[in-house]
Design an enzyme around this catalytic site. Structure first.
Site, short mmCIF file in Angstrom:
data_model
loop_
_atom_site.label_atom_id
_atom_site.label_comp_id
_atom_site.label_asym_id
_atom_site.label_seq_id
_atom_site.Cartn_x
_atom_site.Cartn_y
_atom_site.Cartn_z
N ARG A 107 11.27 -5.34 5.02
CA ARG A 107 11.04 -3.90 4.78
C ARG A 107 12.01 -3.05 5.58
NH1 ARG A 107 5.04 -1.99 5.30
NH2 ARG A 107 5.13 -3.30 7.15
N LYS A 158 0.83 -1.21 0.00
CA LYS A 158 0.00 0.00 0.00
C LYS A 158 0.87 1.26 0.00
CE LYS A 158 -2.19 -1.23 3.78
NZ LYS A 158 -1.52 -2.52 4.03
N ARG A 179 -9.88 0.55 8.80
CA ARG A 179 -9.45 -0.82 9.07
C ARG A 179 -10.52 -1.61 9.81
NH1 ARG A 179 -3.53 0.44 8.99
NH2 ARG A 179 -2.38 -1.50 9.01
N ARG A 237 11.10 -1.38 11.03
CA ARG A 237 10.03 -1.01 11.96
C ARG A 237 9.97 -2.01 13.11
NH1 ARG A 237 4.73 0.07 8.31
NH2 ARG A 237 3.79 -1.06 10.05
N ARG A 275 -0.40 -9.25 13.06
CA ARG A 275 -1.08 -8.18 12.29
C ARG A 275 -1.89 -8.78 11.13
NH1 ARG A 275 3.98 -5.05 10.90
NH2 ARG A 275 2.66 -3.88 9.49
P1 ADP Z 1 2.09 -1.95 3.21
O1 ADP Z 1 2.09 -0.43 3.21
O2 ADP Z 1 0.89 -2.52 2.50
O3 ADP Z 1 2.26 -2.54 4.58
P2 ADP Z 1 4.65 -1.65 1.81
O4 ADP Z 1 4.30 -0.80 0.65
O5 ADP Z 1 5.40 -1.00 2.93
O6 ADP Z 1 3.33 -2.43 2.38
O7 ADP Z 1 5.45 -2.92 1.25
C1 ADP Z 1 5.94 -3.93 2.14
C2 ADP Z 1 7.33 -4.37 1.68
O8 ADP Z 1 7.20 -5.11 0.46
C3 ADP Z 1 8.28 -3.21 1.39
O9 ADP Z 1 9.57 -3.56 1.82
C4 ADP Z 1 8.21 -3.04 -0.14
O10 ADP Z 1 9.44 -2.56 -0.68
C5 ADP Z 1 7.92 -4.47 -0.60
N1 ADP Z 1 7.03 -4.52 -1.78
C6 ADP Z 1 5.96 -3.71 -2.04
N2 ADP Z 1 5.35 -4.07 -3.20
C7 ADP Z 1 6.05 -5.14 -3.67
C8 ADP Z 1 5.91 -5.97 -4.83
N3 ADP Z 1 4.95 -5.75 -5.73
N4 ADP Z 1 6.81 -6.96 -4.99
C9 ADP Z 1 7.79 -7.18 -4.08
N5 ADP Z 1 7.97 -6.44 -2.96
C10 ADP Z 1 7.11 -5.43 -2.76
P1 AMP Z 2 0.62 0.50 8.93
O1 AMP Z 2 1.68 1.56 8.85
O2 AMP Z 2 -0.58 0.80 8.08
O3 AMP Z 2 1.17 -0.89 8.72
O4 AMP Z 2 0.06 0.53 10.43
C1 AMP Z 2 0.91 0.23 11.53
C2 AMP Z 2 0.07 0.08 12.79
O5 AMP Z 2 -0.58 1.32 13.10
C3 AMP Z 2 -1.06 -0.95 12.74
O6 AMP Z 2 -0.62 -2.26 13.01
C4 AMP Z 2 -2.00 -0.40 13.83
O7 AMP Z 2 -1.52 -0.73 15.14
C5 AMP Z 2 -1.87 1.10 13.66
N1 AMP Z 2 -2.88 1.62 12.73
C6 AMP Z 2 -2.65 2.23 11.51
N2 AMP Z 2 -3.81 2.58 10.93
C7 AMP Z 2 -4.80 2.19 11.78
C8 AMP Z 2 -6.22 2.24 11.74
N3 AMP Z 2 -6.88 2.76 10.68
N4 AMP Z 2 -6.91 1.74 12.79
C9 AMP Z 2 -6.29 1.22 13.85
N5 AMP Z 2 -4.95 1.12 13.95
C10 AMP Z 2 -4.21 1.59 12.92
#
Ligand code: ADP
Ligand code: AMP
Length: 215
Positions: free
Chosen positions: A127, A13, A88, A160, A171
């Site tokens: 990541r 995302k 969420r 993270r 999660r």
């Molecule tokens: P989210 O925001 O949904 O938690 P991220 O965008 O942070 O996910 O992506 C999670 C990890 O996967 C990051 O390290 C990113 O670089 C990697 N990633 C994202 N999209 C892809 C993809 N299409 N193929 C491989 N790795 C990806």
């Molecule tokens: P993310 O960066 O989207 O992976 O979110 C990291 C963490 O933030 C999640 O695991 C939750 O603990 C909290 N969080 C982010 N967005 C929300 C939401 N819309 N509702 C509740 N918790 C959230």
């Protein structure tokens, strides 16, 4: 364009948000980023949110909803926004709809990034995030030019705290229980756009932009 990015932790995302906001000139609103910024600044909200985030649990709806409502009232959201990681829960989705109704606005699309559970842990554990500019990398799939250093600002890359195998697994379970029902919720509203998130990053981005442009 008023859009939501939906998908499990590690689906991509945040990565795709960068492409979408550049393409459509809308602000990127990530509740996770807002909470992490508050943790960094040591605010009361940050301290409360951290208790839940470290455990892989959702921050309570009452804290999250108010934060997003205030953000959507800012001037830069007048022509649209991209919500990443919100809503969420069904409670959050209902609150969002109510807030948008009161502003005479409605959602255009919900982009649902689909990735199989077995790929998610590897994505999230690998990541790395720049501590200065927030740019996201992956140790295998999206490597920086120099190990541990951000390509954009030379900041240090960090993992993270909630990206350990144990917390990511938690999660993903929380996503399945509390967030996945939103797929049906928005499908019934006829605004879901399903995207195959298992393809390489650039292909996923192209597919999202094409679908949002109605191609
Ligand atoms: P989210 O925001 O949904 O938690 P991220 O965008 O942070 O996910 O992506 C999670 C990890 O996967 C990051 O390290 C990113 O670089 C990697 N990633 C994202 N999209 C892809 C993809 N299409 N193929 C491989 N790795 C990806
Ligand atoms: P993310 O960066 O989207 O992976 O979110 C990291 C963490 O933030 C999640 O695991 C939750 O603990 C909290 N969080 C982010 N967005 C929300 C939401 N819309 N509702 C509740 N918790 C959230």
């Amino acid at each position: 364009m008023r859009t939501i990015l939906l998908g499990p932790p590690g689906a991509g995302k945040g990565t795709q948000a960068e492409t979408i906001v550049n393409e459509f000139s809308i602000p990127h609103i990530s509740t996770g980023d807002i909470f992490r910024q508050n943790i960094k600044e040591g605010t009361t909200l940050g301290k409360k949110a951290k208790e839940y985030m470290d455990l892989g649990l959702l921050v309570p709806d009452e804290l999250t909803v108010e934060l997003v409502k205030d953000r959507l009232l800012k001037d830069d959201c007048r022509n649209g926004f991209l919500l990443d990681g919100f809503p969420r829960t069904i409670v959050q989705a209902d609150a969002l709809e109510e807030a948008l109704n009161s502003m005479n606005q409605k959602l255009d699309y919900v982009i649902n990034i689909e990735v199989n559970a077995n790929l998610l842990v590897e994505r999230a554990v690998g990541r790395r995030i720049c501590k200065d500019c927030g740019q996201t990398y992956h140790m295998t799939f999206n490597k920086p030019i120099k190990d541990g250093i951000c390509d954009k600002c030379s900041g240090e890359l960090l993992q993270r705290k909630d990206d350990t195998e144990e917390t990511v697994t938690k999660r993903i379970n929380v996503y399945k229980e509390q967030t996945e029902p939103l797929i049906k919720y928005y499908t019934q509203k006829g605004i879901i756009v399903n995207i195959d998130g298992e393809k390489p990053i650039s292909e996923v981005g192209e597919e999202i932009v094409a679908k949002l442009r109605g191609k």
